[in-house]
Design a protein around this motif. Sequence first.
Motif, mmCIF file in Angstrom:
data_model
loop_
_atom_site.group_PDB
_atom_site.id
_atom_site.type_symbol
_atom_site.label_atom_id
_atom_site.label_comp_id
_atom_site.label_asym_id
_atom_site.label_seq_id
_atom_site.Cartn_x
_atom_site.Cartn_y
_atom_site.Cartn_z
ATOM 1 N N PHE A 6 0.831 -1.211 0.000
ATOM 2 C CA PHE A 6 0.000 0.000 0.000
ATOM 3 C C PHE A 6 0.862 1.256 0.000
ATOM 4 N N TRP A 7 1.859 1.307 0.899
ATOM 5 C CA TRP A 7 2.690 2.506 1.010
ATOM 6 C C TRP A 7 3.533 2.704 -0.239
ATOM 7 N N SER A 8 4.006 1.637 -0.847
ATOM 8 C CA SER A 8 4.796 1.765 -2.071
ATOM 9 C C SER A 8 3.946 2.336 -3.199
ATOM 10 N N ALA A 9 2.711 1.833 -3.339
ATOM 11 C CA ALA A 9 1.824 2.333 -4.386
ATOM 12 C C ALA A 9 1.430 3.789 -4.129
ATOM 13 N N LEU A 10 1.124 4.116 -2.871
ATOM 14 C CA LEU A 10 0.732 5.486 -2.532
ATOM 15 C C LEU A 10 1.895 6.448 -2.754
ATOM 16 N N PHE A 11 3.092 6.042 -2.347
ATOM 17 C CA PHE A 11 4.252 6.911 -2.506
ATOM 18 C C PHE A 11 4.573 7.138 -3.981
ATOM 19 N N ALA A 62 -9.845 7.038 2.099
ATOM 20 C CA ALA A 62 -10.961 6.423 2.822
ATOM 21 C C ALA A 62 -10.608 4.974 3.148
ATOM 22 N N ASN A 63 -10.065 4.286 2.164
ATOM 23 C CA ASN A 63 -9.499 2.953 2.331
ATOM 24 C C ASN A 63 -8.620 2.692 1.112
ATOM 25 N N ALA A 64 -7.996 1.538 1.048
ATOM 26 C CA ALA A 64 -7.043 1.261 -0.027
ATOM 27 C C ALA A 64 -7.685 1.279 -1.409
ATOM 28 N N LYS A 65 -9.026 1.052 -1.459
ATOM 29 C CA LYS A 65 -9.718 1.011 -2.749
ATOM 30 C C LYS A 65 -10.451 2.310 -3.078
ATOM 31 N N ARG A 66 -10.444 3.258 -2.160
ATOM 32 C CA ARG A 66 -11.086 4.553 -2.425
ATOM 33 C C ARG A 66 -10.170 5.677 -1.940
ATOM 34 N N ILE A 67 -9.447 6.232 -2.882
ATOM 35 C CA ILE A 67 -8.573 7.370 -2.610
ATOM 36 C C ILE A 67 -9.166 8.587 -3.300
ATOM 37 N N GLU A 68 -9.324 9.654 -2.545
ATOM 38 C CA GLU A 68 -9.968 10.864 -3.045
ATOM 39 C C GLU A 68 -8.943 11.987 -3.185
ATOM 40 N N LEU A 69 -9.096 12.769 -4.238
ATOM 41 C CA LEU A 69 -8.229 13.917 -4.485
ATOM 42 C C LEU A 69 -9.034 15.191 -4.242
ATOM 43 N N ILE A 70 -8.453 16.102 -3.501
ATOM 44 C CA ILE A 70 -9.124 17.364 -3.192
ATOM 45 C C ILE A 70 -8.395 18.475 -3.940
ATOM 46 N N PRO A 121 -8.477 2.949 -6.285
ATOM 47 C CA PRO A 121 -7.145 2.531 -5.826
ATOM 48 C C PRO A 121 -6.065 3.245 -6.642
ATOM 49 N N CYS A 122 -4.824 3.131 -6.209
ATOM 50 C CA CYS A 122 -3.724 3.823 -6.892
ATOM 51 C C CYS A 122 -3.387 3.239 -8.259
ATOM 52 N N GLN A 123 -3.787 2.013 -8.509
ATOM 53 C CA GLN A 123 -3.438 1.362 -9.766
ATOM 54 C C GLN A 123 -3.942 2.180 -10.957
ATOM 55 N N ALA A 178 -12.702 5.999 -11.160
ATOM 56 C CA ALA A 178 -12.326 4.632 -10.806
ATOM 57 C C ALA A 178 -12.702 3.598 -11.851
ATOM 58 N N PHE A 179 -13.629 3.927 -12.753
ATOM 59 C CA PHE A 179 -14.134 2.935 -13.702
ATOM 60 C C PHE A 179 -13.461 3.072 -15.062
ATOM 61 N N THR A 180 -13.272 1.948 -15.716
ATOM 62 C CA THR A 180 -12.594 1.925 -17.011
ATOM 63 C C THR A 180 -13.448 2.580 -18.088
ATOM 64 N N ASN A 181 -12.820 3.407 -18.918
ATOM 65 C CA ASN A 181 -13.447 4.017 -20.100
ATOM 66 C C ASN A 181 -14.621 4.926 -19.783
#
Length: 257
Positions: free
Chosen positions: A166-171, A193-201, A213-215, A246-249
Amino acid sequence: MSKRRSLLGIVALLGFITLFVLTYGYTRTKAEEVVCRSVSVRVMDSGELSFVTPRRVQEYLRVTMGDLRGRPAHEVNTHAVEQHLMKLPAVRTCQVYTDALGMLSIDLWQRRPKVRIMSRDGRSCYIDGEGMRFNLDSLYAAHTLVVSGNISYPPAQVGQGADSLFWSALFEFVSYVDDHPLWHSLIGQVYVANAKRIELIPRVGGFIVVLGPCQDYRYKLRKLRSLYQASLPAPGLDAYREINLAFTNQVICTKWE
């Protein structure tokens, strides 16, 4: 004739050795008479960061090692001084050296924060460009990206510990944002919020951007850039409270109710 030459050679060699011993002894005696006259500190990147100042370094050395001035210069262990200075959280590297006149010189480089972390237990720290954690400074705050939310306190080195993936992906993600001219100027904070929901402000606007997620963050940010460039009808992006990448296309925009 050859014996005479050999004798002259031996005499010359003995003379050279004698001169060398006398010169070495004199030089060493003079060196031992030199005292540490002053301590000069240069913070090499002071124009960009202010975690460390010459005055604070000198005061730190006085507290941890005593006053170095007035001591015989040959008794001042420059390696020990470097080791003490490397204990300062914001010091990335340093060089300590002396000259023949008794000047102790210190050159310092500071850690450059990529992100400030605010963990769920209330603790805060920085992570520098090498993935190393270091403490906040009470006298100086770096202007950098902030990550907060439901996250633990980071490990001493990104990539270590139970949450290393998680920290490697976030960093990797926040480093990309910090280095990118557009996203560095637009994104002010990241909320986990959690590893699968990251929000940008964003720095400007009343909406949030859901990265998921960061992927595949580069692909997701390209979608966001296209949305910015699309010149949506008035009132523009502020008509939405959430933009979901978060969703493709697709990009899902949710209006204010």
